[in-house]
Design a protein around this motif. Structure first.
Motif, mmCIF file in Angstrom:
data_model
loop_
_atom_site.group_PDB
_atom_site.id
_atom_site.type_symbol
_atom_site.label_atom_id
_atom_site.label_comp_id
_atom_site.label_asym_id
_atom_site.label_seq_id
_atom_site.Cartn_x
_atom_site.Cartn_y
_atom_site.Cartn_z
ATOM 1 N N GLU A 97 0.800 -1.220 0.000
ATOM 2 C CA GLU A 97 0.000 0.000 0.000
ATOM 3 C C GLU A 97 0.839 1.280 0.000
ATOM 4 O O GLU A 97 2.021 1.280 0.324
ATOM 5 C CB GLU A 97 -0.937 0.010 1.215
ATOM 6 C CG GLU A 97 -2.052 -1.000 1.126
ATOM 7 C CD GLU A 97 -3.039 -0.880 2.275
ATOM 8 O OE1 GLU A 97 -4.243 -1.035 2.015
ATOM 9 O OE2 GLU A 97 -2.607 -0.632 3.428
ATOM 10 N N HIS A 164 -6.084 12.001 -4.212
ATOM 11 C CA HIS A 164 -6.665 10.649 -4.227
ATOM 12 C C HIS A 164 -5.585 9.570 -4.389
ATOM 13 O O HIS A 164 -5.773 8.597 -5.124
ATOM 14 C CB HIS A 164 -7.699 10.529 -5.341
ATOM 15 C CG HIS A 164 -8.706 11.636 -5.345
ATOM 16 N ND1 HIS A 164 -9.567 11.854 -4.296
ATOM 17 C CD2 HIS A 164 -8.964 12.615 -6.260
ATOM 18 C CE1 HIS A 164 -10.323 12.907 -4.570
ATOM 19 N NE2 HIS A 164 -9.974 13.387 -5.733
ATOM 20 N N PHE A 166 -3.540 7.962 -1.634
ATOM 21 C CA PHE A 166 -3.153 7.054 -0.553
ATOM 22 C C PHE A 166 -4.233 6.035 -0.221
ATOM 23 O O PHE A 166 -5.411 6.361 -0.098
ATOM 24 C CB PHE A 166 -2.797 7.852 0.700
ATOM 25 C CG PHE A 166 -1.567 8.700 0.532
ATOM 26 C CD1 PHE A 166 -0.307 8.129 0.579
ATOM 27 C CD2 PHE A 166 -1.676 10.064 0.299
ATOM 28 C CE1 PHE A 166 0.829 8.897 0.409
ATOM 29 C CE2 PHE A 166 -0.547 10.847 0.127
ATOM 30 C CZ PHE A 166 0.712 10.267 0.182
ATOM 31 N N ASP A 167 -3.799 4.798 -0.020
ATOM 32 C CA ASP A 167 -4.692 3.724 0.412
ATOM 33 C C ASP A 167 -5.049 3.857 1.884
ATOM 34 O O ASP A 167 -6.117 3.419 2.317
ATOM 35 C CB ASP A 167 -4.025 2.363 0.191
ATOM 36 C CG ASP A 167 -3.628 2.150 -1.252
ATOM 37 O OD1 ASP A 167 -4.527 2.165 -2.108
ATOM 38 O OD2 ASP A 167 -2.419 1.976 -1.517
ATOM 39 N N CYS A 168 -4.143 4.447 2.655
ATOM 40 C CA CYS A 168 -4.360 4.591 4.091
ATOM 41 C C CYS A 168 -3.699 5.889 4.559
ATOM 42 O O CYS A 168 -2.536 6.147 4.216
ATOM 43 C CB CYS A 168 -3.761 3.394 4.832
ATOM 44 S SG CYS A 168 -3.918 3.483 6.630
ATOM 45 N N LEU A 214 -7.135 10.947 -0.046
ATOM 46 C CA LEU A 214 -7.555 9.566 0.181
ATOM 47 C C LEU A 214 -8.087 8.946 -1.103
ATOM 48 O O LEU A 214 -8.948 9.516 -1.782
ATOM 49 C CB LEU A 214 -8.631 9.518 1.263
ATOM 50 C CG LEU A 214 -9.014 8.132 1.776
ATOM 51 C CD1 LEU A 214 -7.833 7.492 2.499
ATOM 52 C CD2 LEU A 214 -10.220 8.226 2.705
ATOM 53 N N ALA A 215 -7.581 7.766 -1.436
ATOM 54 C CA ALA A 215 -8.040 7.053 -2.628
ATOM 55 C C ALA A 215 -9.414 6.440 -2.384
ATOM 56 O O ALA A 215 -9.806 6.187 -1.239
ATOM 57 C CB ALA A 215 -7.042 5.954 -2.983
ATOM 58 N N GLN A 217 -12.106 3.816 -1.632
ATOM 59 C CA GLN A 217 -12.009 2.616 -0.797
ATOM 60 C C GLN A 217 -10.862 2.704 0.213
ATOM 61 O O GLN A 217 -10.585 1.735 0.922
ATOM 62 C CB GLN A 217 -11.855 1.353 -1.644
ATOM 63 C CG GLN A 217 -13.045 1.072 -2.559
ATOM 64 C CD GLN A 217 -14.321 0.762 -1.785
ATOM 65 O OE1 GLN A 217 -14.341 -0.144 -0.966
ATOM 66 N NE2 GLN A 217 -15.373 1.513 -2.052
ATOM 67 N N GLY A 218 -10.205 3.857 0.265
ATOM 68 C CA GLY A 218 -9.098 4.020 1.196
ATOM 69 C C GLY A 218 -9.575 4.171 2.628
ATOM 70 O O GLY A 218 -10.750 4.425 2.907
ATOM 71 N N ARG A 219 -8.635 4.028 3.562
ATOM 72 C CA ARG A 219 -8.930 4.117 4.989
ATOM 73 C C ARG A 219 -8.279 5.357 5.582
ATOM 74 O O ARG A 219 -7.152 5.701 5.222
ATOM 75 C CB ARG A 219 -8.401 2.867 5.722
ATOM 76 C CG ARG A 219 -8.839 1.576 5.081
ATOM 77 C CD ARG A 219 -8.333 0.354 5.815
ATOM 78 N NE ARG A 219 -6.915 0.339 6.084
ATOM 79 C CZ ARG A 219 -5.973 0.106 5.173
ATOM 80 N NH1 ARG A 219 -6.313 -0.097 3.902
ATOM 81 N NH2 ARG A 219 -4.693 0.069 5.518
ATOM 82 N N GLN A 292 -13.584 4.216 6.463
ATOM 83 C CA GLN A 292 -13.277 3.799 5.099
ATOM 84 C C GLN A 292 -14.117 4.590 4.115
ATOM 85 O O GLN A 292 -15.315 4.831 4.335
ATOM 86 C CB GLN A 292 -13.526 2.307 4.913
ATOM 87 C CG GLN A 292 -13.108 1.810 3.519
ATOM 88 C CD GLN A 292 -13.005 0.310 3.446
ATOM 89 O OE1 GLN A 292 -13.592 -0.405 4.241
ATOM 90 N NE2 GLN A 292 -12.238 -0.205 2.486
ATOM 91 N N SER A 298 -11.813 6.264 -9.440
ATOM 92 C CA SER A 298 -10.698 7.200 -9.307
ATOM 93 C C SER A 298 -10.289 7.696 -10.681
ATOM 94 O O SER A 298 -10.148 6.913 -11.612
ATOM 95 C CB SER A 298 -9.499 6.549 -8.626
ATOM 96 O OG SER A 298 -8.405 7.431 -8.598
#
Length: 447
Positions: A97, A164, A166-168, A214-215, A217-219, A292, A298
């Motif tokens: 990630e 948009h 980062f996954d987390c 934040l991407a 589905q990201g957290r 989340q 995206s």
């Protein structure tokens, strides 16, 4: 310890019959804890007391450590409050990630996130305050991280670079510090009801930028070290009202309380948040909530072009150093910038408009007719990646950490050598005739 009157009255009102136990806990001694570095530490060689593991935290233990010990100097351990360890544990970053630690200094959560990612993927650790960012960078170096970028920017500046992306994202937000009253009694001197409101406003501004990065589905993991509902439940309620987010329902460890919907506009999702009260959990005060993003599309694709080896002036100096000093290493990419050589974690062109203190691993510097390795390199490699490791005895270690060169009684091949004590590598040395020259950075030397 004298708690502010407004603070006492506020929590007597909020906690009612639970207030006496809560207020009494703030007069007790603070807790202490530390984590082991899974990339380095061997349990049988650790000097610290490992009799009190924190079961809910990977490699976490209760107890105090010596900040001048070889375990600390070599990056085997990191001092961190037990409550604060839960933030990265909740984030559960994965090795593949892209992760952002947005308010990262001094580096406890950054080093823990990197450990959970197995020093893979991409971790950007940002700190807006320059002096604190330098402390963050030094801890990243001590931990031996190679896939971490340390930046010194405002959240808004980063948002312009990483839309948009980062996954987390971990936001351990600047706050009124109520949870640190035991650990840092001076925090009480600055506390006021107005400060709580000011912090809440600042937290919203930080989160606006975080959400831009934040991407789908990201957290996003939001945490504070305060008890204030204005900075905790009410911030999460605001997020849920304004963004496509849901609160993740994570099992709470023993002693961790749930969030209080009645403190956040009766938003029932707040029951899934975590409150760490010192009268219930053996740690300082903390609030943690994992959310989340529910968006699925995206329009942003990152450019991650590889950097291939290319010829540069004095390249032979690096190759000679590598052949004489290192082994069992394959560098994914090398980049020369001015007189420095790097194995970067992220394309420097992506970071062109940001203030970067560290991008991946700095290998060293080209100087007149020689290559001088960086301290970060000796801390990042495994023992088997050096051709020679010289282990000091106790007397030699005391002299070396003072900054002294050592007279050698045995024959060693001339040139650069990794220096260890108790088989824990912590510095470069250079063998010149019968001396071991000292390259431990001056800022790390001990009186």
């Amino acid at each position: 310890m004298s708690l502010p009157t407004d603070f006492i009255q506020k929590y007597q009102r909020l906690l009612a019959s639970q207030a006496p136990e809560f207020l009494t806990s703030l007069a007790q001694a603070p807790t202490a804890g530390f984590r082991l570095n899974p990339q380095k530490a061997q349990l049988e060689q650790v000097n610290e007391d490992l009799s009190q593991p924190i079961t809910e935290v990977s490699n976490g233990y209760r107890g105090k450590i010596d900040g001048h010990s070889i375990d600390h100097l070599a990056g085997w351990i990191y001092s961190q409050d037990p409550s604060a360890m839960n933030v990265a544990q909740v984030a559960q970053p994965q090795a593949h990630e892209r992760v952002l630690d947005l308010c990262a200094a001094p580096g406890g959560k950054t080093t823990q996130l990197a450990a959970l990612m197995h020093n893979q993927g991409l971790l950007i650790a940002n700190e807006i305050n320059h002096s604190r960012a330098r402390v963050l960078s030094s801890n990243v170096e001590r931990w031996g991280l190679t896939q971490t970028v340390v930046t010194n920017n405002s959240p808004a500046q980063l948002a312009a670079i990483f839309p948009h992306f980062f996954d987390c994202i971990v936001v351990d937000a600047p706050c009124s510090g109520e949870g640190l009253f035991r650990k840092d009694p001076t925090a009480m001197q600055y506390w006021s009801l107005d400060l709580v409101q000011q912090c809440a406003q600042r937290q919203q501004e930080i989160l606006i930028s975080a959400m831009q990065m934040l991407a789908p589905q990201g957290r996003i993991i939001y945490s504070t070290c305060t008890f204030a509902p204005e900075e905790d439940e009410q911030i999460i309620a605001w997020l849920l009202d304004n963004y496509p987010l849901t609160v993740q329902d994570l099992p709470r460890p023993a002693g961790v309380d749930s969030g209080r919907p009645e403190w956040g506009n009766q938003q029932m999702e707040l029951k899934k948040a975590w409150r760490l009260f010192p009268q219930h959990y053996a740690g300082e005060g903390h609030f943690i909530c994992a959310l989340q993003c529910t968006e699925t599309a995206s329009s942003y694709q990152s450019s991650q072009e590889p950097y291939h080896r290319s010829n540069w002036p004095d390249q032979q100096l690096w190759q000679d150093f590598e052949q004489q000093t290192l082994q069992n290493i394959s560098w994914p990419q090398l980049l020369r910038q001015q007189d420095n050589l790097y194995c970067p974690a992220l394309n420097p062109e992506t970071l062109a408009s940001s203030k970067v203190l560290r991008n991946g691993l700095k290998l060293g510097t080209f100087k007149k007719k020689r290559f001088e390795p960086d301290h970060a390199l000796v801390l990042a490699l495994r023992p088997d990646q050096f051709q020679q490791v010289f282990d000091l005895n106790s007397s030699q270690f005391q002299h070396f950490v003072h900054g002294e060169a050592l007279i050698l009684t045995q024959n060693l091949p001339k040139g650069w050598i990794a220096v260890s004590y108790q088989n824990k590598i912590f510095a470069w040395g250079k063998v010149v005739q019968n001396q071991l020259k000292n390259f431990l950075p001056k800022g790390l030397r001990q009186p």
